[in-house]
Design an enzyme around this catalytic site. Structure first.
Site, PDB file in Angstrom:
ATOM      1  N   ASN A   9      -3.806 -23.637  23.395  1.00  0.00           N
ATOM      2  CA  ASN A   9      -5.157 -23.110  23.633  1.00  0.00           C
ATOM      3  C   ASN A   9      -5.075 -21.589  23.643  1.00  0.00           C
ATOM      4  O   ASN A   9      -4.559 -20.996  24.585  1.00  0.00           O
ATOM      5  CB  ASN A   9      -5.684 -23.634  24.975  1.00  0.00           C
ATOM      6  CG  ASN A   9      -7.018 -23.003  25.352  1.00  0.00           C
ATOM      7  OD1 ASN A   9      -7.709 -22.442  24.505  1.00  0.00           O
ATOM      8  ND2 ASN A   9      -7.378 -23.089  26.630  1.00  0.00           N
ATOM      9  N   LYS A  11      -7.494 -19.436  23.812  1.00  0.00           N
ATOM     10  CA  LYS A  11      -8.565 -18.758  24.576  1.00  0.00           C
ATOM     11  C   LYS A  11      -9.177 -17.644  23.708  1.00  0.00           C
ATOM     12  O   LYS A  11      -9.386 -17.858  22.521  1.00  0.00           O
ATOM     13  CB  LYS A  11      -8.020 -18.236  25.896  1.00  0.00           C
ATOM     14  CG  LYS A  11      -7.212 -19.317  26.635  1.00  0.00           C
ATOM     15  CD  LYS A  11      -6.850 -18.951  28.023  1.00  0.00           C
ATOM     16  CE  LYS A  11      -5.899 -19.998  28.587  1.00  0.00           C
ATOM     17  NZ  LYS A  11      -5.971 -20.134  30.016  1.00  0.00           N
ATOM     18  N   HIS A  95     -12.959 -27.281  29.921  1.00  0.00           N
ATOM     19  CA  HIS A  95     -11.839 -26.479  30.450  1.00  0.00           C
ATOM     20  C   HIS A  95     -12.283 -25.837  31.759  1.00  0.00           C
ATOM     21  O   HIS A  95     -13.454 -25.448  31.903  1.00  0.00           O
ATOM     22  CB  HIS A  95     -11.444 -25.415  29.424  1.00  0.00           C
ATOM     23  CG  HIS A  95     -10.156 -24.732  29.759  1.00  0.00           C
ATOM     24  ND1 HIS A  95     -10.080 -23.737  30.698  1.00  0.00           N
ATOM     25  CD2 HIS A  95      -8.897 -24.939  29.315  1.00  0.00           C
ATOM     26  CE1 HIS A  95      -8.815 -23.332  30.806  1.00  0.00           C
ATOM     27  NE2 HIS A  95      -8.071 -24.055  29.971  1.00  0.00           N
ATOM     28  N   GLU A  97     -11.934 -22.988  32.915  1.00  0.00           N
ATOM     29  CA  GLU A  97     -12.517 -21.647  32.778  1.00  0.00           C
ATOM     30  C   GLU A  97     -14.000 -21.752  32.405  1.00  0.00           C
ATOM     31  O   GLU A  97     -14.819 -20.957  32.857  1.00  0.00           O
ATOM     32  CB  GLU A  97     -11.733 -20.839  31.727  1.00  0.00           C
ATOM     33  CG  GLU A  97     -10.379 -20.397  32.287  1.00  0.00           C
ATOM     34  CD  GLU A  97      -9.310 -20.119  31.236  1.00  0.00           C
ATOM     35  OE1 GLU A  97      -9.624 -20.045  30.042  1.00  0.00           O
ATOM     36  OE2 GLU A  97      -8.133 -19.989  31.648  1.00  0.00           O
ATOM     37  N   GLU A 167      -5.356 -30.842  34.238  1.00  0.00           N
ATOM     38  CA  GLU A 167      -5.043 -29.429  34.425  1.00  0.00           C
ATOM     39  C   GLU A 167      -5.401 -29.016  35.849  1.00  0.00           C
ATOM     40  O   GLU A 167      -6.568 -28.662  36.111  1.00  0.00           O
ATOM     41  CB  GLU A 167      -5.845 -28.582  33.440  1.00  0.00           C
ATOM     42  CG  GLU A 167      -5.522 -28.836  31.995  1.00  0.00           C
ATOM     43  CD  GLU A 167      -5.664 -27.565  31.159  1.00  0.00           C
ATOM     44  OE1 GLU A 167      -4.663 -27.125  30.609  1.00  0.00           O
ATOM     45  OE2 GLU A 167      -6.756 -27.002  31.114  1.00  0.00           O
ATOM     46  N   GLY A 173      -2.641 -20.467  34.152  1.00  0.00           N
ATOM     47  CA  GLY A 173      -2.458 -19.023  34.005  1.00  0.00           C
ATOM     48  C   GLY A 173      -1.857 -18.354  35.231  1.00  0.00           C
ATOM     49  O   GLY A 173      -1.898 -17.130  35.351  1.00  0.00           O
ATOM     50  N   SER A 213       0.535 -23.671  33.142  1.00  0.00           N
ATOM     51  CA  SER A 213       1.790 -22.909  33.125  1.00  0.00           C
ATOM     52  C   SER A 213       2.968 -23.667  32.512  1.00  0.00           C
ATOM     53  O   SER A 213       4.088 -23.598  33.012  1.00  0.00           O
ATOM     54  CB  SER A 213       2.115 -22.416  34.542  1.00  0.00           C
ATOM     55  OG  SER A 213       1.098 -21.544  35.001  1.00  0.00           O
ATOM     56  N   GLY A 235      -0.972 -19.603  27.795  1.00  0.00           N
ATOM     57  CA  GLY A 235      -0.174 -18.385  27.582  1.00  0.00           C
ATOM     58  C   GLY A 235       1.032 -18.567  26.671  1.00  0.00           C
ATOM     59  O   GLY A 235       1.249 -17.761  25.753  1.00  0.00           O
TER      60      GLY A 235
HETATM   61  C1  PEP Z   1      -4.888 -23.625  29.630  1.00  0.00           C
HETATM   62  O1  PEP Z   1      -5.471 -22.650  29.188  1.00  0.00           O
HETATM   63  O2  PEP Z   1      -5.395 -24.753  29.486  1.00  0.00           O
HETATM   64  C2  PEP Z   1      -3.599 -23.438  30.294  1.00  0.00           C
HETATM   65  C3  PEP Z   1      -2.991 -24.502  30.757  1.00  0.00           C
HETATM   66  O3  PEP Z   1      -3.136 -22.157  30.392  1.00  0.00           O
HETATM   67  P1  PEP Z   1      -1.638 -21.711  30.856  1.00  0.00           P
HETATM   68  O4  PEP Z   1      -0.667 -22.553  30.067  1.00  0.00           O
HETATM   69  O5  PEP Z   1      -1.555 -20.273  30.520  1.00  0.00           O
HETATM   70  O6  PEP Z   1      -1.535 -22.003  32.321  1.00  0.00           O
END
Ligand code: PEP
Length: 255
Positions: A9, A11, A95, A97, A167, A173, A213, A235
């Site tokens: 992803n 973003k 998501h 966010e 998640e 993040g 993460s 990330g």
């Molecule tokens: C995400 O954006 O769904 C995500 C899991 O981000 P990260 O891997 O950076 O925690």
């Protein structure tokens, strides 16, 4: 058997040129990996060019959101029909966010899931608890509520066509991933809930992937859990070599 699914992803990162360059490199890197499915979710403006760049390769493209109407006077929105028409096969929905920053509700998610399926897109439905909810012992209640509301319109035969991304919001993040035990417990709870609603046969076909993460150093322990069928990676998907490491280490047989 559920083939591991690894989704990057991106973003709001990468220009169209950067995105195309990356997916071409990725196609090359994964060309001999047949036991992991790979998806990249670039920004809307890069969907068409990346889908074209990966055509006839094993890498597939996802949108990061969609609007539930097929077309109309909805300035700024993108429909499932438009996303599908540019060669995209998956779409991330709900998501955290979007839920936290763009006021997306469970009702919006429910409508988006139906719209995705209507337009032949595989929805990747994100669910998960906040830190407060986990610390007050509400994780399973939250997951139950999200599954019940977000999948309220899904028919048993459609379950195999969608992906659930567990998640935990506190792990996105933050560099703080769920422990393999915490992920295993949540994934097994999600599958049991799906089994009680849709039947065991349908539940075993649904991919439940973990996000929060994920890095090359922790993917093996996470993917080794029986109900963890892959990962949604933020990330660590931005750099092609790190993402490739995650993909290579996701092969269940090698764990
Ligand atoms: C995400 O954006 O769904 C995500 C899991 O981000 P990260 O891997 O950076 O925690």
């Amino acid at each position: 058997m559920r083939t591991p699914l690894i989704v990057g992803n991106w973003k709001m990162y990468k220009t169209v040129d950067e995105a195309v360059h990356y997916v071409k490199d990725l196609c090359n890197l994964v060309k001999n990996i047949n036991d992991v499915n790979v998806v990249i979710a670039p920004t809307f403006i890069a969907l068409h060019a990346t889908a074209k760049a990966v055509r006839n390769n094993k890498v597939k493209i996802a949108a990061q959101d969609l609007y539930w109407k097929a077309e109309g006077a909805f300035t700024g929105e993108i429909s499932g029909a438009l996303i599908h028409a540019c060669g995209t096969q998956y779409v991330i929905i709900g998501h955290s966010e979007r839920r936290a920053m763009f006021a997306e509700t469970d009702t919006h998610v429910r409508k988006k899931v139906t719209a995705a399926l209507t337009h032949s897109l595989t929805p990747i439905v994100c669910i998960g608890e906040t830190l407060d909810q986990r610390e007050s012992g509400k994780t399973f209640d939250i997951l139950d509520h999200q599954i019940a509301t977000n999948l309220a319109d899904i028919k048993t035969e459609q379950l195999a066509q969608l992906v659930i991304a567990y998640e935990p919001v506190w792990a996105i993040g933050t560099g703080k991933n769920a422990t393999p035990m915490q992920a295993a417990e949540a994934h097994s709870h999600i599958r049991s809930h799906l089994a009680s609603t849709f039947g065991k046969e349908a539940a075993v076909q649904c991919h439940i992937i973990y996000g929060g993460s994920v890095k090359p150093k922790n993917i093996q322990e996470l993917i080794a859990q029986p109900d963890v069928d892959g990962a949604l990676v933020g990330g660590a998907s931005l750099e092609v070599q790190a993402f490739f490491e995650i993909i290579s280490r996701s092969r269940k047989a090698t764990v």
